[in-house]
Enzyme design. Structure first.
Site, short mmCIF file in Angstrom:
data_model
loop_
_atom_site.label_atom_id
_atom_site.label_comp_id
_atom_site.label_asym_id
_atom_site.label_seq_id
_atom_site.Cartn_x
_atom_site.Cartn_y
_atom_site.Cartn_z
N TYR A 78 -30.74 27.71 -61.23
CA TYR A 78 -31.35 28.36 -62.40
C TYR A 78 -32.65 27.68 -62.83
O TYR A 78 -33.25 28.07 -63.82
CB TYR A 78 -30.35 28.53 -63.54
N THR A 136 -21.11 7.87 -61.38
CA THR A 136 -20.10 8.92 -61.54
C THR A 136 -20.55 10.20 -60.82
O THR A 136 -21.73 10.34 -60.46
CB THR A 136 -19.89 9.28 -63.04
C1 HXC Z 1 -24.44 22.32 -79.10
C2 HXC Z 1 -24.50 20.00 -78.99
C3 HXC Z 1 -23.45 19.99 -78.03
C4 HXC Z 1 -22.92 21.25 -77.63
C5 HXC Z 1 -24.05 17.94 -78.41
N1 HXC Z 1 -24.83 18.72 -79.18
N2 HXC Z 1 -23.19 18.70 -77.69
N3 HXC Z 1 -24.99 21.14 -79.52
N4 HXC Z 1 -23.43 22.38 -78.19
N5 HXC Z 1 -21.93 21.36 -76.73
C6 HXC Z 1 -25.84 18.27 -80.11
C7 HXC Z 1 -25.30 17.33 -81.14
O1 HXC Z 1 -24.69 18.05 -82.20
C8 HXC Z 1 -26.55 16.59 -81.58
O2 HXC Z 1 -27.34 17.37 -82.47
C9 HXC Z 1 -27.36 16.49 -80.30
O3 HXC Z 1 -26.83 17.50 -79.42
C10 HXC Z 1 -27.19 15.16 -79.64
O4 HXC Z 1 -25.79 14.90 -79.53
P1 HXC Z 1 -25.22 13.52 -79.04
O5 HXC Z 1 -23.75 13.59 -78.94
O6 HXC Z 1 -25.84 12.41 -79.85
O7 HXC Z 1 -25.84 13.51 -77.60
P2 HXC Z 1 -26.12 12.33 -76.64
O8 HXC Z 1 -25.25 11.16 -76.94
O9 HXC Z 1 -27.58 12.16 -76.58
O10 HXC Z 1 -25.58 12.95 -75.27
C11 HXC Z 1 -25.95 14.23 -74.81
C12 HXC Z 1 -25.90 14.21 -73.31
C13 HXC Z 1 -24.48 13.75 -72.90
C14 HXC Z 1 -26.98 13.31 -72.79
C15 HXC Z 1 -26.17 15.61 -72.80
O11 HXC Z 1 -23.55 14.80 -73.06
C16 HXC Z 1 -24.45 13.24 -71.52
O12 HXC Z 1 -24.65 12.07 -71.27
N6 HXC Z 1 -24.17 14.06 -70.53
C17 HXC Z 1 -24.24 13.60 -69.14
C18 HXC Z 1 -23.28 14.29 -68.28
C19 HXC Z 1 -23.54 15.74 -68.18
O13 HXC Z 1 -23.98 16.40 -69.13
N7 HXC Z 1 -23.26 16.30 -66.99
C20 HXC Z 1 -23.43 17.68 -66.75
C21 HXC Z 1 -24.59 17.85 -65.88
S1 HXC Z 1 -24.33 19.27 -64.92
P3 HXC Z 1 -27.30 17.17 -84.09
O14 HXC Z 1 -28.36 18.11 -84.57
O15 HXC Z 1 -25.91 17.58 -84.49
O16 HXC Z 1 -27.59 15.73 -84.34
C22 HXC Z 1 -25.80 20.07 -64.80
C23 HXC Z 1 -25.94 21.24 -63.90
C24 HXC Z 1 -24.81 22.15 -63.85
O17 HXC Z 1 -26.72 19.71 -65.42
C25 HXC Z 1 -25.04 23.27 -62.84
C26 HXC Z 1 -23.79 24.03 -62.53
C27 HXC Z 1 -24.04 25.06 -61.46
#
Ligand code: HXC
Length: 278
Positions: A149, A19
Site C-alpha cells: 500500500y 522481534t
Molecule cells: C488510534 C492510537 C492508537 C490506535 C496509539 N494511538 N494507538 N490512536 N488508534 N490504535 C495514539 C495514542 O492515543 C497517542 O495519541 C499516540 O498515538 C501515541 O501513542 P503512544 O502509545 O505514546 O505511542 P508510542 O509509544 O509512540 O508507540 C506507537 C508505535 C508503537 C511506535 C506505533 O505501537 C510501536 O512501537 N509499534 C511497533 C510495532 C508495530 O507497530 N508493528 C506493526 C508494523 S506492521 P494521544 O493524542 O492520545 O496522545 C506494518 C505493515 C503491515 O507496518 C502490513 C500488513 C500487510
C-alpha cells in the site's frame, strides 16, 4: 537456496531486528555468514534475542538500544557501530510502527508516532550510514521494508501508507544519486507475513483473518523464510545490478484487489454457463 557463505563477513544493521520479521531476517543473515547488529528500543528484548542467536550460531550479534525517532540517538548509534565494528556493509530498514484506526480519529500525536518511526527514523539511519559510506568510498547496500500500500494507499492505515510511500521515494531517489558510488538501495513490499506484534495490532478478529487469506490468490499468508530468502538475495553482492527496485511478495494480493473482474470468482458454475453466448 544459497551457498552458506553468501553473506560471509558482511556487517549488517537490522533496525527493529530483535522481534518479528527483523529478527527472522537477521537470523537468516547469520546463517549465511554475516555479522549482525540489531537495534530496537527495548534493551531486555535485544539481549534476549542476542542470547538466542549466540547460542545458535556463535557470537556474531551486537545490539544497540536506540529510539529511531531521536536523530541524535541514531547518529550516536551509527558512530558507535563505526567505532566498535569498523562500520557496516549493509543496512536493513525494517523498524516500523502501525495501527488500524479510522483516520478521522487520529490525533496529531498518533500521526507523528507512525511518521516519526517509519519516515524520519528510516531517513536518519540511512543518511547516517550513507554519509560514512560516501566519505570512505565504500560500496554498500540498503534494503527497506515497505508495503504494497506504499503505492496504492490504504484506508485505516493512512500515516503508515504516507510514511512507507516516503521510504519508497527515498529508495528510488538515493539509488539514482548514490549508485555511481557503489551504493545500491532496494525495497521489498510484503503482503501479510504473520508476526505476533503486527497481528495483535492489525488483525482484530478471526473472521477478518480468514477473509484476508481468502482474497490472496495463493490462499495463504507468507512464510518468513520466503521473505528472508528474498532479503538475503537483495542485500547480497549477487544482486549487484539491481538498484532502486521494489519487489512485491504478497501472493498476488494487491493485483487481485485492483483487478477489474476479480469479483467474478463469486459466480457459480451455473452462472458461468449462463454467461456463455450472452
Ligand atoms: C488510534 C492510537 C492508537 C490506535 C496509539 N494511538 N494507538 N490512536 N488508534 N490504535 C495514539 C495514542 O492515543 C497517542 O495519541 C499516540 O498515538 C501515541 O501513542 P503512544 O502509545 O505514546 O505511542 P508510542 O509509544 O509512540 O508507540 C506507537 C508505535 C508503537 C511506535 C506505533 O505501537 C510501536 O512501537 N509499534 C511497533 C510495532 C508495530 O507497530 N508493528 C506493526 C508494523 S506492521 P494521544 O493524542 O492520545 O496522545 C506494518 C505493515 C503491515 O507496518 C502490513 C500488513 C500487510
Amino acid at each position: 537456496m544459497f551457498l552458506t557463505d553468501l553473506l560471509a563477513d558482511k556487517r549488517i544493521l537490522v533496525t527493529g531486528g530483535a522481534t518479528g520479521l527483523g529478527k527472522a531476517m537477521a537470523r537468516r543473515f547469520l546463517d549465511l555468514g554475516a555479522r549482525v547488529t540489531l537495534c530496537g528500543r527495548r534493551e531486555a528484548v535485544l539481549q534476549e534475542t542476542k542470547a538466542e542467536f549466540d547460542a545458535a550460531v556463535g557470537e556474531r550479534t551486537a545490539v544497540h538500544a536506540c529510539d529511531l525517532r531521536d536523530p541524535e540517538a541514531v547518529e550516536a548509534m551509527v558512530a558507535a557501530i563505526w567505532a566498535d565494528q569498523g562500520g557496516l556493509d549493509i543496512l536493513v530498514n525494517n523498524a516500523a510502527g502501525n495501527f488500524i484506526a479510522k483516520s478521522e480519529t487520529l490525533s496529531h500525536r498518533a500521526f507523528d508516532a507512525i511518521m516519526a518511526v517509519v519516515l524520519h527514523g528510516t531517513g536518519y539511519v540511512t543518511l547516517a550510514a550513507g554519509k560514512r559510506w560516501l566519505a570512505e568510498r565504500r560500496p554498500a547496500s540498503v534494503l527497506s521494508i515497505v508495503t504494497t500500500y506504499a503505492w496504492t494507499g490504504s484506508p485505516y492505515v493512512m500515516p503508515s501508507a504516507m510514511a512507507k510511500a516516503g521510504v519508497l521515494a527515498m529508495t528510488r531517489s538515493l539509488a539514482a544519486e548514490w549508485g555511481d558510488r557503489g551504493i545500491r538501495l532496494n525495497a521489498i513490499a510484503p503482503g501479510p507475513f504473520p508476526t505476533e506484534g503486527a497481528w495483535q495490532r492489525l488483525v482484530p478478529n478471526p473472521d477478518i483473518e480468514a477473509a484476508w487469506k481468502a482474497r490472496i490468490p495463493l490462499g495463504r499468508f507468507g512464510e518468513h523464510q520466503e521473505l528472508t530468502d528474498l532479503a538475503a538475495y537483495l542485500v547480497s553482492d549477487r544482486s549487484g545490478f539491481i538498484n532502486g527496485e521494489v519487489v512485491t511478495i504478497d501472493g498476488g494480493e494487491w493485483l487481485k484487489g485492483a483487478a477489474e473482474f476479480a469479483l467474478m470468482e463469486q459466480l457459480s458454475d451455473e452462472e458461468w454457463a449462463a454467461m456463455k453466448g450472452r
